[in-house]
Design a protein around this motif. Structure first.
Motif, PDB file in Angstrom:
ATOM      1  N   ILE A 241      61.186  65.481  62.678  1.00  0.00           N
ATOM      2  CA  ILE A 241      62.452  65.903  63.268  1.00  0.00           C
ATOM      3  C   ILE A 241      62.334  65.992  64.787  1.00  0.00           C
ATOM      4  CG2 ILE A 241      64.222  67.711  63.308  1.00  0.00           C
ATOM      5  CD1 ILE A 241      63.956  66.323  60.592  1.00  0.00           C
ATOM      6  N   VAL A 242      63.340  65.448  65.478  1.00  0.00           N
ATOM      7  CA  VAL A 242      63.466  65.614  66.930  1.00  0.00           C
ATOM      8  C   VAL A 242      64.828  66.251  67.192  1.00  0.00           C
ATOM      9  CG1 VAL A 242      63.412  64.517  69.197  1.00  0.00           C
ATOM     10  CG2 VAL A 242      62.087  63.521  67.304  1.00  0.00           C
ATOM     11  N   THR A 243      64.828  67.425  67.792  1.00  0.00           N
ATOM     12  CA  THR A 243      66.087  68.135  68.018  1.00  0.00           C
ATOM     13  C   THR A 243      65.883  69.185  69.108  1.00  0.00           C
ATOM     14  OG1 THR A 243      67.914  69.299  66.888  1.00  0.00           O
ATOM     15  CG2 THR A 243      65.661  69.904  66.257  1.00  0.00           C
ATOM     16  N   ASP A 244      66.982  69.800  69.506  1.00  0.00           N
ATOM     17  CA  ASP A 244      66.885  70.883  70.489  1.00  0.00           C
ATOM     18  C   ASP A 244      66.376  72.151  69.822  1.00  0.00           C
ATOM     19  OD1 ASP A 244      67.790  69.308  72.527  1.00  0.00           O
ATOM     20  OD2 ASP A 244      69.664  70.380  72.853  1.00  0.00           O
TER      21      ASP A 244
ATOM     22  N   VAL B 191      68.939  68.799  78.779  1.00  0.00           N
ATOM     23  CA  VAL B 191      69.144  67.357  78.958  1.00  0.00           C
ATOM     24  C   VAL B 191      70.189  66.905  77.942  1.00  0.00           C
ATOM     25  CG1 VAL B 191      68.098  65.066  78.919  1.00  0.00           C
ATOM     26  CG2 VAL B 191      66.765  67.029  79.714  1.00  0.00           C
ATOM     27  N   GLY B 192      71.263  66.283  78.417  1.00  0.00           N
ATOM     28  CA  GLY B 192      72.261  65.729  77.514  1.00  0.00           C
ATOM     29  C   GLY B 192      71.732  64.505  76.802  1.00  0.00           C
ATOM     30  N   GLY B 193      72.317  64.188  75.654  1.00  0.00           N
ATOM     31  CA  GLY B 193      71.801  63.111  74.823  1.00  0.00           C
ATOM     32  C   GLY B 193      71.696  61.775  75.521  1.00  0.00           C
ATOM     33  N   ARG B 194      72.691  61.428  76.326  1.00  0.00           N
ATOM     34  CA  ARG B 194      72.674  60.106  76.950  1.00  0.00           C
ATOM     35  C   ARG B 194      71.704  60.027  78.115  1.00  0.00           C
ATOM     36  NH1 ARG B 194      77.528  62.617  77.550  1.00  0.00           N
ATOM     37  NH2 ARG B 194      78.342  63.050  79.633  1.00  0.00           N
ATOM     38  N   TYR B 195      71.179  61.168  78.561  1.00  0.00           N
ATOM     39  CA  TYR B 195      70.180  61.199  79.639  1.00  0.00           C
ATOM     40  C   TYR B 195      68.771  61.464  79.093  1.00  0.00           C
ATOM     41  CZ  TYR B 195      74.221  61.509  82.739  1.00  0.00           C
ATOM     42  OH  TYR B 195      75.399  61.249  83.399  1.00  0.00           O
ATOM     43  N   SER B 196      68.586  61.271  77.786  1.00  0.00           N
ATOM     44  CA  SER B 196      67.359  61.737  77.130  1.00  0.00           C
ATOM     45  C   SER B 196      66.316  60.654  76.893  1.00  0.00           C
ATOM     46  CB  SER B 196      67.717  62.383  75.786  1.00  0.00           C
ATOM     47  OG  SER B 196      68.282  61.424  74.901  1.00  0.00           O
ATOM     48  N   ALA B 197      66.437  59.510  77.570  1.00  0.00           N
ATOM     49  CA  ALA B 197      65.527  58.388  77.307  1.00  0.00           C
ATOM     50  C   ALA B 197      64.068  58.760  77.494  1.00  0.00           C
ATOM     51  CB  ALA B 197      65.883  57.209  78.214  1.00  0.00           C
ATOM     52  N   LEU B 198      63.761  59.590  78.478  1.00  0.00           N
ATOM     53  CA  LEU B 198      62.372  59.923  78.804  1.00  0.00           C
ATOM     54  C   LEU B 198      61.963  61.277  78.260  1.00  0.00           C
ATOM     55  CD1 LEU B 198      62.396  58.561  82.457  1.00  0.00           C
ATOM     56  CD2 LEU B 198      61.363  57.481  80.443  1.00  0.00           C
ATOM     57  N   THR B 199      62.728  61.795  77.300  1.00  0.00           N
ATOM     58  CA  THR B 199      62.383  63.039  76.620  1.00  0.00           C
ATOM     59  C   THR B 199      61.858  62.705  75.218  1.00  0.00           C
ATOM     60  OG1 THR B 199      64.519  63.435  75.528  1.00  0.00           O
ATOM     61  CG2 THR B 199      64.317  64.108  77.839  1.00  0.00           C
ATOM     62  N   ALA B 200      61.708  63.720  74.397  1.00  0.00           N
ATOM     63  CA  ALA B 200      61.219  63.511  73.031  1.00  0.00           C
ATOM     64  C   ALA B 200      62.091  62.541  72.256  1.00  0.00           C
ATOM     65  CB  ALA B 200      61.160  64.859  72.302  1.00  0.00           C
ATOM     66  N   PHE B 201      63.389  62.479  72.565  1.00  0.00           N
ATOM     67  CA  PHE B 201      64.280  61.577  71.834  1.00  0.00           C
ATOM     68  C   PHE B 201      63.914  60.113  72.044  1.00  0.00           C
ATOM     69  CE2 PHE B 201      67.026  65.371  72.033  1.00  0.00           C
ATOM     70  CZ  PHE B 201      67.321  65.492  70.679  1.00  0.00           C
ATOM     71  N   GLY B 202      63.495  59.774  73.249  1.00  0.00           N
ATOM     72  CA  GLY B 202      63.064  58.407  73.491  1.00  0.00           C
ATOM     73  C   GLY B 202      61.616  58.158  73.138  1.00  0.00           C
ATOM     74  N   LEU B 203      60.770  59.172  73.328  1.00  0.00           N
ATOM     75  CA  LEU B 203      59.324  58.971  73.238  1.00  0.00           C
ATOM     76  C   LEU B 203      58.770  59.064  71.822  1.00  0.00           C
ATOM     77  CD1 LEU B 203      58.150  60.994  76.380  1.00  0.00           C
ATOM     78  CD2 LEU B 203      58.654  58.541  76.203  1.00  0.00           C
ATOM     79  N   VAL B 204      59.293  59.989  70.990  1.00  0.00           N
ATOM     80  CA  VAL B 204      58.696  60.185  69.661  1.00  0.00           C
ATOM     81  C   VAL B 204      58.815  58.931  68.795  1.00  0.00           C
ATOM     82  CG1 VAL B 204      58.818  61.494  67.503  1.00  0.00           C
ATOM     83  CG2 VAL B 204      58.910  62.695  69.710  1.00  0.00           C
ATOM     84  N   PRO B 205      60.033  58.415  68.550  1.00  0.00           N
ATOM     85  CA  PRO B 205      60.101  57.215  67.701  1.00  0.00           C
ATOM     86  C   PRO B 205      59.399  56.017  68.321  1.00  0.00           C
ATOM     87  CG  PRO B 205      62.253  57.706  68.670  1.00  0.00           C
ATOM     88  CD  PRO B 205      61.373  58.872  68.955  1.00  0.00           C
ATOM     89  N   SER B 206      59.503  55.859  69.644  1.00  0.00           N
ATOM     90  CA  SER B 206      58.860  54.718  70.304  1.00  0.00           C
ATOM     91  C   SER B 206      57.343  54.824  70.221  1.00  0.00           C
ATOM     92  CB  SER B 206      59.298  54.659  71.767  1.00  0.00           C
ATOM     93  OG  SER B 206      60.700  54.624  71.883  1.00  0.00           O
ATOM     94  N   GLY B 207      56.827  56.023  70.482  1.00  0.00           N
ATOM     95  CA  GLY B 207      55.390  56.218  70.427  1.00  0.00           C
ATOM     96  C   GLY B 207      54.824  56.031  69.029  1.00  0.00           C
ATOM     97  N   LEU B 208      55.514  56.538  68.030  1.00  0.00           N
ATOM     98  CA  LEU B 208      55.052  56.362  66.648  1.00  0.00           C
ATOM     99  C   LEU B 208      55.073  54.893  66.249  1.00  0.00           C
ATOM    100  CD1 LEU B 208      56.710  59.378  64.765  1.00  0.00           C
ATOM    101  CD2 LEU B 208      54.392  59.194  65.691  1.00  0.00           C
ATOM    102  N   ALA B 209      56.016  54.136  66.830  1.00  0.00           N
ATOM    103  CA  ALA B 209      56.115  52.715  66.496  1.00  0.00           C
ATOM    104  C   ALA B 209      55.043  51.876  67.190  1.00  0.00           C
ATOM    105  CB  ALA B 209      57.498  52.192  66.867  1.00  0.00           C
ATOM    106  N   GLY B 210      54.395  52.435  68.214  1.00  0.00           N
ATOM    107  CA  GLY B 210      53.314  51.712  68.868  1.00  0.00           C
ATOM    108  C   GLY B 210      53.513  51.398  70.333  1.00  0.00           C
ATOM    109  N   VAL B 211      54.567  51.913  70.947  1.00  0.00           N
ATOM    110  CA  VAL B 211      54.807  51.681  72.369  1.00  0.00           C
ATOM    111  C   VAL B 211      53.824  52.508  73.204  1.00  0.00           C
ATOM    112  CG1 VAL B 211      56.490  51.944  74.244  1.00  0.00           C
ATOM    113  CG2 VAL B 211      57.251  51.167  71.987  1.00  0.00           C
ATOM    114  N   ASP B 212      53.403  51.958  74.327  1.00  0.00           N
ATOM    115  CA  ASP B 212      52.575  52.699  75.284  1.00  0.00           C
ATOM    116  C   ASP B 212      53.511  53.615  76.082  1.00  0.00           C
ATOM    117  OD1 ASP B 212      50.954  53.681  77.279  1.00  0.00           O
ATOM    118  OD2 ASP B 212      49.975  51.756  77.696  1.00  0.00           O
ATOM    119  N   ILE B 213      53.779  54.794  75.559  1.00  0.00           N
ATOM    120  CA  ILE B 213      54.751  55.693  76.180  1.00  0.00           C
ATOM    121  C   ILE B 213      54.211  56.340  77.451  1.00  0.00           C
ATOM    122  CG2 ILE B 213      56.156  56.123  74.149  1.00  0.00           C
ATOM    123  CD1 ILE B 213      54.541  58.631  73.602  1.00  0.00           C
ATOM    124  N   ALA B 214      52.901  56.443  77.586  1.00  0.00           N
ATOM    125  CA  ALA B 214      52.332  56.939  78.841  1.00  0.00           C
ATOM    126  C   ALA B 214      52.647  55.976  79.974  1.00  0.00           C
ATOM    127  CB  ALA B 214      50.825  57.127  78.701  1.00  0.00           C
TER     128      ALA B 214
END
Length: 534
Positions: free
Chosen positions: A165-168, A191-214
Motif C-alpha cells: 500500500i502507498v497512501t498518505d 504533496v498533491g497527487g499530481r506533484y507526487s512523481a518523486l515521492t513514494a507514489f512514483g518511486l515504490v512501484p517503479s523501484g519494485l519493477a526494477g527502475v534505478d530510482i536512486a
C-alpha cells in the motif's frame, strides 16, 4: 546542465518580458522556501499544505533502500511481476518512469472489466500488487484491491505478502492496511497527487519493477539549484513565462515527443498542467500530439507547441520549428522543471494551482447512479451497431453518425477544442487512439484523447472548470465481459458505465455538448466505422 530550454517567436518574447518581473518578485526562491502567500489569500491555506514536492528529493532518499530491500525479498520468492492500481498522478508518473527505463510495470488505471481481468490473468502466482491512493478512498483502486485480494486467496496466497500500500498517513487505507498487517509506504501528505512523481507514489512501484530510482532522484537533484533561484536563466521561470505569459496568450499547449529517450512524458504533463490550471474559467489545455498531427501541419493560432527533444544540437536548428518551445533534459529534471513551471504559470494566471474544485462532481454523479440504478437513457438512434445518445436533441436531428459529428463540430467556438473520451478496454481497443488524428482533421480544431475513467483524475478538472470551449465525444462499449467487485453491490461494468454517464451529466449541467457512441457489436477495426462516418 540537466535541463535546457530554447524558444523563438512569441514564447521568446514572453520570456524576455515576463521573466525579469518574476525574478524581481522573487517567485522561484519564495516557492523553494515554502511561501504559501504567492497565489493570493484565497489559495493560501491550500498552498500551505501542498508545497512538499519542493523537498521531494531529500524526503524520498530514505525510501530508496526500503524499496530495494522489498524488491530483493520479493524476487527471492519468485515474485517478479508488478501491477500498479492507481489513478491520475499515482499511475501516470510510474508509467513514464518505467517506460523510459524499459522495465515492465502493468498499469491498472481502469475499471473496464476486460482490463482488470487481463491484469489478473497474467501470472498471479508471481505478482505483487501496489495499491496507490493519496486519499485512501479512491473507488477504482479500492475495487481493484478487493479483487486482487480475493484472487490471491483463491489460489492459496496470503494477500498480506502480495499487496503493498502507498497512501498518505492517516488515510482510511493507511489505517485499514496497517491494522490488517500490510506493508505500507507513506507519502508526504504535503504533496498533491499530481506533484507526487518523486515521492513514494512514483518511486515504490517503479523501484519494485526494477527502475534505478536512486538515479532518478540524482537527475532531479542536479536541476534543483537551477529551478530554486531567482535568475533569468532559471528554466522553470522561462518555461512558465513561455506557456502562460505571452500576449495574446495561447491557451492550448501542444506536446510533441520528437526523438527524446523519455517515453510517455506528455501524458504526465497533461494531467499536471490541465488539473492545476483548468479552473475559474481559465487554464492551459495540453494536447498530446504526434510530429505529423494535423495541428502541427497547420498550427491553430491558439496552440503553443512544445517539442521534447534529446539532442541539444536540435536547438541550433530551431529555424525548423519557428515559434515553438524546445526542451531537453533527463526525466528527473523534467519532473522538477514542469512542477515548478506549472505553479508559476498558476501565479501568472491568477489561480490556485493546488486545488481541483470540479473533480469531485463527476464522482458524486457516478455514486448517485450506482446507488439509484436508473433505467438507461434510450438511444436517439442506432447505426451499424452503434447507439447514439446526445445531451442536446438537435445534435441527433440528422439521424446519422456522420451528421451528429458534423453537428457537434458546428458547436465549436473559434477557440474551441474536441475531447474524445474512450471508456473501453484499451488493451483490446488501443487502435481507437488513432481516432484523435481523424477528429482533429475533420473538426479542424485541437483534439485531446483520454482513456476513461483515468482522465477524470486529470483533464476532467479542465473540462468543467476551464473555459467553456469544449465539445465532448464519449466512446463506450457494450460487452458480455463483466466482473463482480467483492463486497460491493455493483460490478466493474456497472461502475465504468456510471462513471461515463455521470461525467456526461455534469458536463451537460455546465452547458457542454456531449455525444455518446456506444459500440454494441465487436468491430474488426473500430476506426473503419468512424472513417465511414466522415
Amino acid at each position: 546542465m540537466s535541463f535546457e530550454i530554447h524558444a523563438s517567436g512569441a514564447p521568446a518574447e514572453a520570456i524576455d518580458t515576463v521573466v525579469p518581473r518574476l525574478v524581481g518578485e522573487l517567485v522561484a526562491s519564495r516557492i523553494t522556501a515554502g511561501d504559501s502567500t504567492i497565489w493570493g489569500e484565497a489559495a493560501e491555506s491550500e498552498a500551505a499544505k501542498r508545497l512538499g514536492w519542493v523537498d521531494a528529493v531529500s524526503v524520498s532518499r530514505p525510501l530508496v533502500p526500503e524499496i530495494l530491500a522489498l524488491r530483493d525479498d520479493l524476487r527471492a520468492k519468485g515474485v517478479t511481476k508488478v501491477v500498479l492500481a492507481g489513478m491520475g498522478g499515482s499511475s501516470l508518473a510510474p508509467e513514464v518512469i518505467a517506460q523510459t527505463a524499459g522495465v515492465e510495470l502493468t498499469i491498472l488505471d481502469s475499471t473496464a472489466p476486460g482490463q482488470v481481468l487481463a491484469a489478473l490473468d497474467s501470472g498471479l502466482e508471481s505478482t505483487v500488487l501496489v495499491v496507490s491512493s493519496k486519499s485512501g478512498s479512491t473507488v477504482e483502486t479500492d475495487s481493484q484491491r478487493r479483487t486482487f485480494e480475493a484472487a490471491f486467496r483463491d489460489i492459496g496466497i496470503d494477500p498480506l505478502e502480495r499487496i503493498v500500500i502507498v497512501t498518505d498517513p492517516g488515510s482510511p487505507m493507511d489505517e485499514w492496511a496497517r491494522g490488517a498487517g500490510h506493508r505500507v509506504f507513506n507519502a508526504d501528505p504535503n504533496v498533491g497527487g499530481r506533484y507526487s512523481a518523486l515521492t513514494a507514489f512514483g518511486l515504490v512501484p517503479s523501484g519494485l519493477a526494477g527502475v534505478d530510482i536512486a538515479e532518478l532522484l540524482d537527475e532531479a537533484e542536479a536541476t534543483l539549484l537551477q529551478v530554486a533561484i531567482d535568475s533569468a536563466e532559471n528554466p522553470a521561470l522561462r518555461l512558465a513565462a513561455a506557456i502562460a505569459g505571452a500576449e495574446p496568450r495561447k491557451d492550448k499547449l501542444g506536446l510533441i515527443t520528437d526523438g527524446t529517450h523519455i517515453d510517455g512524458l506528455p501524458d504526465w504533463i497533461e494531467q499536471l498542467v490541465a488539473e492545476s490550471t483548468g479552473k475559474d474559467g481559465t487554464g492551459i489545455l495540453p494536447v498530446v500530439l504526434l510530429p505529423v498531427s494535423p495541428e502541427v501541419e497547420n498550427v491553430p493560432a491558439d496552440l503553443q507547441i512544445v517539442r521534447l527533444v534529446d539532442d541539444a544540437d536540435e536547438f541550433h536548428l530551431h529555424e525548423r520549428h519557428p515559434g515553438e518551445i524546445l526542451l531537453s533534459g533527463s526525466l528527473g529534471a523534467q519532473f522538477m522543471v514542469w512542477e515548478y513551471a506549472t505553479v508559476i504559470a498558476g501565479y501568472l494566471l491568477g489561480i490556485n494551482p493546488f486545488d481541483q474544485p470540479d473533480v469531485e462532481s463527476a464522482k458524486v454523479a457516478a455514486r448517485s447512479l450506482l446507488d439509484e440504478r436508473p433505467e438507461p437513457v434510450a438511444a436517439a438512434f442506432e447505426e451499424n451497431g452503434v447507439e447514439v445518445r446526445v445531451t442536446d436533441p438537435a445534435l441527433a436531428a440528422s439521424g446519422t453518425i456522420a451528421g451528429v459529428l458534423d453537428a457537434l463540430w458546428t458547436q465549436l467556438p473559434d477557440d474551441g477544442y474536441v475531447s474524445i473520451q474512450a471508456y473501453v478496454n484499451r488493451l483490446e481497443m488501443s487502435q481507437l487512439k488513432g481516432l484523435r488524428e481523424m477528429v482533429a482533421a475533420d473538426s479542424g480544431r485541437p483534439t485531446t484523447f483520454g482513456w476513461g475513467p483515468r482522465f477524470l483524475h486529470s483533464t476532467g478538472q479542465y473540462h468543467k472548470g476551464g473555459p467553456a470551449q469544449g465539445v465532448y465525444l464519449q466512446i463506450l462499449e457494450r460487452t458480455d465481459v463483466d466482473l463482480e467487485i467483492p463486497d460491493r453491490p455493483f460490478t466493474y461494468g456497472q461502475l465504468i458505465e456510471a462513471q461515463a454517464t455521470g461525467d456526461a451529466a455534469v458536463l451537460a449541467e455546465h452547458g457542454r455538448p456531449v455525444v455518446t457512441l456506444t459500440l454494441t457489436e465487436a468491430q474488426d477495426d473500430v476506426l473503419d466505422l468512424f472513417e465511414a462516418a466522415q
